[in-house]
Design a protein around this motif. Structure first.
Motif, mmCIF file in Angstrom:
data_model
loop_
_atom_site.group_PDB
_atom_site.id
_atom_site.type_symbol
_atom_site.label_atom_id
_atom_site.label_comp_id
_atom_site.label_asym_id
_atom_site.label_seq_id
_atom_site.Cartn_x
_atom_site.Cartn_y
_atom_site.Cartn_z
ATOM 1 N N LEU A 76 28.560 21.174 -7.294
ATOM 2 C CA LEU A 76 29.825 20.451 -7.469
ATOM 3 C C LEU A 76 29.806 19.647 -8.774
ATOM 4 O O LEU A 76 30.741 19.742 -9.583
ATOM 5 N N ILE A 77 28.751 18.898 -8.987
ATOM 6 C CA ILE A 77 28.684 18.057 -10.198
ATOM 7 C C ILE A 77 28.731 18.946 -11.443
ATOM 8 O O ILE A 77 29.438 18.647 -12.402
ATOM 9 N N ASN A 78 28.008 20.060 -11.407
ATOM 10 C CA ASN A 78 28.030 20.976 -12.560
ATOM 11 C C ASN A 78 29.441 21.496 -12.824
ATOM 12 O O ASN A 78 29.868 21.579 -13.972
ATOM 13 N N VAL A 103 33.946 6.553 -6.418
ATOM 14 C CA VAL A 103 33.747 7.110 -5.081
ATOM 15 C C VAL A 103 32.481 6.503 -4.505
ATOM 16 O O VAL A 103 31.403 6.618 -5.102
ATOM 17 N N ILE A 104 32.624 5.864 -3.356
ATOM 18 C CA ILE A 104 31.449 5.353 -2.649
ATOM 19 C C ILE A 104 31.090 6.426 -1.619
ATOM 20 O O ILE A 104 31.753 6.551 -0.577
ATOM 21 N N ALA A 105 30.083 7.228 -1.958
ATOM 22 C CA ALA A 105 29.663 8.308 -1.061
ATOM 23 C C ALA A 105 28.533 7.773 -0.193
ATOM 24 O O ALA A 105 27.426 7.546 -0.662
ATOM 25 N N THR A 106 28.852 7.564 1.072
ATOM 26 C CA THR A 106 27.887 6.917 1.954
ATOM 27 C C THR A 106 27.633 7.787 3.178
ATOM 28 O O THR A 106 27.908 8.985 3.152
ATOM 29 N N ASN A 148 34.287 17.840 1.037
ATOM 30 C CA ASN A 148 35.192 16.693 1.129
ATOM 31 C C ASN A 148 35.116 15.829 -0.140
ATOM 32 O O ASN A 148 36.132 15.357 -0.646
ATOM 33 N N LEU A 149 33.905 15.675 -0.656
ATOM 34 C CA LEU A 149 33.712 14.933 -1.909
ATOM 35 C C LEU A 149 34.462 15.637 -3.037
ATOM 36 O O LEU A 149 35.120 15.004 -3.867
ATOM 37 N N ARG A 150 34.383 16.981 -3.048
ATOM 38 C CA ARG A 150 35.091 17.757 -4.073
ATOM 39 C C ARG A 150 36.595 17.473 -4.019
ATOM 40 O O ARG A 150 37.235 17.228 -5.035
ATOM 41 N N LYS A 151 37.131 17.455 -2.786
ATOM 42 C CA LYS A 151 38.574 17.212 -2.632
ATOM 43 C C LYS A 151 38.941 15.844 -3.201
ATOM 44 O O LYS A 151 39.950 15.707 -3.894
ATOM 45 N N ILE A 206 37.415 14.133 -5.498
ATOM 46 C CA ILE A 206 37.285 14.147 -6.964
ATOM 47 C C ILE A 206 38.478 14.861 -7.610
ATOM 48 O O ILE A 206 39.008 14.427 -8.623
ATOM 49 N N TYR A 207 38.926 15.951 -6.974
ATOM 50 C CA TYR A 207 40.021 16.731 -7.555
ATOM 51 C C TYR A 207 41.407 16.229 -7.126
ATOM 52 O O TYR A 207 42.417 16.869 -7.389
ATOM 53 N N GLY A 208 41.425 15.087 -6.454
ATOM 54 C CA GLY A 208 42.709 14.490 -6.081
ATOM 55 C C GLY A 208 43.417 15.222 -4.952
ATOM 56 O O GLY A 208 44.633 15.115 -4.803
ATOM 57 N N GLU A 209 42.659 15.980 -4.138
ATOM 58 C CA GLU A 209 43.258 16.665 -2.992
ATOM 59 C C GLU A 209 43.100 15.777 -1.745
ATOM 60 O O GLU A 209 42.252 14.895 -1.743
ATOM 61 N N PRO A 210 43.898 16.028 -0.705
ATOM 62 C CA PRO A 210 43.742 15.231 0.515
ATOM 63 C C PRO A 210 42.308 15.358 1.063
ATOM 64 O O PRO A 210 41.753 16.452 1.089
ATOM 65 N N PHE A 211 41.708 14.253 1.441
ATOM 66 C CA PHE A 211 40.319 14.282 1.915
ATOM 67 C C PHE A 211 40.178 13.359 3.111
ATOM 68 O O PHE A 211 41.056 12.542 3.397
ATOM 69 N N ASN A 212 39.045 13.500 3.773
ATOM 70 C CA ASN A 212 38.757 12.661 4.930
ATOM 71 C C ASN A 212 37.960 11.442 4.463
ATOM 72 O O ASN A 212 36.838 11.592 3.989
ATOM 73 N N GLY A 213 38.540 10.276 4.563
ATOM 74 C CA GLY A 213 37.850 9.071 4.103
ATOM 75 C C GLY A 213 38.840 7.933 3.976
ATOM 76 O O GLY A 213 39.975 8.030 4.457
ATOM 77 N N THR A 214 38.416 6.885 3.335
ATOM 78 C CA THR A 214 39.277 5.702 3.180
ATOM 79 C C THR A 214 39.684 5.536 1.724
ATOM 80 O O THR A 214 38.828 5.555 0.835
#
Ligand code: UTP
Length: 237
Positions: free
Chosen positions: A32-34, A145-148, A218-221, A223-231
């Motif tokens: 993903l990061i690449n 993004v706080i990825a926890t 979900n992290l990808r979404k 980052i790309y501004g798509e709907p994601f699961n989170g706050t």
């Protein structure tokens, strides 16, 4: 997509009793990061201390160290060790900062030279969430993004409050009230987001995204501004 992204990568994502799971997660995360780097975005990853920090802080306490400053330094060392470990997974990246910056100033000095910078903690008194938020403020990044290891900010502590529910969207001010801005933190303890960082985000009106980093898709979404699961924590417009 934003042109710079700051990710606070919770140390808990890097270690588990199930090493196969972590290895698979790492492959997806690195891919993903690449791919985000390939689209010309600069990425800053601030790695947490996780299990290593907790273990080393517990050992130091056992050895009689009580000074919080000293315990924080032990935590910071663990975050930097984890950061060095994460750097190893990105050795193929052309403009990778192979060193772990020790301060935000270090990052600013070399800002133009690298596309990918991976660091840990900086100074005692806060966690790597705060480092990520401080960094985002300094480099004017609009996406933190706080990825926890929890999916959302909750209305209460889900481990203690059975009625605690996940929050999809709230304001910085509301997050400040929930996370106990102004209260002291304990070295090595964990919060959904560090209140010191939340306070800084409020001061600088920096929106935040909080999600479970185990789910790379979900992290990808996010980052790309798509709907994601989170706050989503929004600021004032
Ligand atoms: P973490 O950022 O890992 O905190 O730093 P955490 O709350 O345990 O987060 P997770 O579990 O990785 O998501 C570990 C400890 O290192 C010290 C603090 O004591 C913190 O609790 N630390 C870290 C600092 O003092 N300054 C920093 O800049 C970073």
């Amino acid at each position: 997509m934003q042109d710079t992204i700051v990710i606070a990568l919770g140390g808990s994502l890097l270690s588990s009793d199930e090493s196969d799971k972590i290895n698979l997660w790492k492959i997806d995360f690195v891919n993903l990061i690449n791919s985000v780097l390939d689209s010309g975005v600069k990425i800053f990853i601030v790695v947490g201390g996780g299990k290593l920090a907790r273990k080393n802080i517990a050992k130091a306490k056992n050895d009689g160290i009580v000074d919080e400053f000293q315990l924080d330094l032990i935590g910071i060392n663990a975050t930097r060790e984890n950061a060095r470990d994460v750097i190893k997974s990105f050795e193929n990246v052309q403009n990778l900062n192979k060193n772990v910056p020790k301060s935000i100033d270090d990052v600013l000095i070399s800002f133009g030279n690298y596309d990918l910078t991976i660091m840990g903690g900086t100074v005692p008194g806060h966690t790597t969430d705060t480092v990520a938020i401080k960094l985002a403020k300094e480099i004017n990044s609009k996406l933190v993004v706080i990825a926890t290891n929890v999916s959302h900010v909750y209305t209460g502590d889900p481990r203690e409050d059975r009625n605690a529910t996940p929050i999809e969207k709230l304001s910085l001010k509301e997050l400040g009230e929930l996370s106990g801005v102004g209260k002291p933190i304990q070295p090595g303890s964990s919060f959904a987001v560090d209140p010191v960082g939340v306070s800084l985000a409020i001061d600088h009106n920096l929106p935040l995204v909080i999600l479970n980093g185990h789910d790379v898709e979900n992290l990808r979404k996010a980052i790309y501004g798509e709907p994601f699961n989170g706050t989503i924590v929004y600021g004032d417009d």
